[in-house]
Enzyme design. Sequence first.
Site, PDB file in Angstrom:
ATOM      1  N   ARG A 157       0.824  -1.214   0.000  1.00 48.26           N
ATOM      2  CA  ARG A 157       0.000   0.000   0.000  1.00 48.26           C
ATOM      3  C   ARG A 157       0.857   1.264   0.000  1.00 48.26           C
ATOM      4  O   ARG A 157       0.468   2.275  -0.585  1.00 48.26           O
ATOM      5  CB  ARG A 157      -0.939  -0.007   1.202  1.00 48.26           C
ATOM      6  N   GLY A 200     -13.117  -3.848   0.070  1.00 45.20           N
ATOM      7  CA  GLY A 200     -14.448  -3.307   0.359  1.00 45.20           C
ATOM      8  C   GLY A 200     -14.836  -2.228  -0.642  1.00 45.20           C
ATOM      9  O   GLY A 200     -15.961  -2.196  -1.147  1.00 45.20           O
TER      10      GLY A 200
END
Length: 422
Positions: free
Chosen positions: A38, A402
Amino acid sequence: MKYNKKTIEDIEVSGKKVLVRCDFNVPMKNGVITSDKRIVSAMPTIKYLLDKGAAVIACSHMGKPEPSFDKYAAKQAEKGKTVTKEDWEKMMKSLSLKPVAQRISELLGGKEVKMAADVCGESATSMAAALKPGEIMLLENTRFEKGETKNDPELAKKLASMAEVFVSDAFGTVHRAHATTAGVADYLPAVSGYLIAKELGVMGKALADPDRPFVAILGGAKVSDKLNVISNLLEKVDTLIIGGGMAYTFMAAKGYGIGTSLFDSEKVDYCKEMMAKAEKNGVKLLLPVDTVVAKAFPDPIDGAIEVESVDADKIPSDKMGLDIGEKTREIFADAVKNAKTVVWNGPMGVFENPTLAKGTIAVAQALADSSATTIVGGGDSAAACEQLGFADKITHISTGGGASLEFLEGKDLPGVACLQDK
Ligand code: AMP
């Protein structure tokens, strides 16, 4: 949906203080980052801003800290644990972004990354005020402020007062309306970074104007987690493939006995509706025709397990389906072979166990072998592609499980909706 939000290239950033919301919520073990994916994904935006002479104020959340000791103690008490103030301080310290600042510095070739001791207190505000063009600082874990997840306007205003431009680039949290993902955009000109523009550009094109045949593959545990995704995709795809734990509720809806397999009893009617919708829309709905069954769920999850393969309508009443069978693997791979666009979200079985990972591996392999535009969302499917060494053969692996699911559902993402249109 065409991506029509302004990006960092559409706004003047030189000499400006720029607040950048990144997703630095990286996995950590004993203070050590175990995957910096990330952080690496955020670097193109950060480097661009620094090169342009912006003063970069980066921020992110990490984990789920509880900024109030009393609330933390109460929550732990519910779990039967008594905690001291030292325990709470230790938990908070373990969620500090300090190791992230260190990693960003390494990725910038040793450039100094100033680390604030708070989110928008004395340390952060004075550091931001003194920050010069081409310099970078990192705020502490934004969830150390209780107003963050409540999207508190006072917190958003305070954060905004440190900067002149807001850049949203935390794709992993873009589906949440928090102070640093959406709230600050009420007080600053807001644009997206490269990561969000890339994520939404690729996925937006796939949904709005896909090269066909367009095949979507859904797996994972529960039907109830993917209700809206199934319904929305049935309006867009040519073929919808359903595997994983959620397939058994569909099989039950077809009247098959599913033994002790995962079953969402309240969703049987919904599955029937979706099968009817597929037929009405001319969408081919592919369900497993055979399945790998065992007496019980593996315990430990990666432990040895005795399995057999049976046809989907012949699951013994005392057994549970834990992966798709060999015939199904071939049928699913064939559908991928003929596709021009493929979206995949969710494993085909209990892939954590090597004996039950074959279905998930077969799908990952089919995507890797395909020349179609292939998009993988969801932590488990993305991890499967990476572990198998297929990541560079996939067109796009989403960094947000998500968020990518909510995008597939057709929902507005608050962290994107708040950005300036082109
Ligand atoms: P999700 O978080 O919904 O994507 O689900 C991922 C989880 O679903 C993984 O941990 C898998 O082990 C689990 N899963 C997949 N297939 C099955 C199955 N047939 N029975 C039980 N769990 C499953």
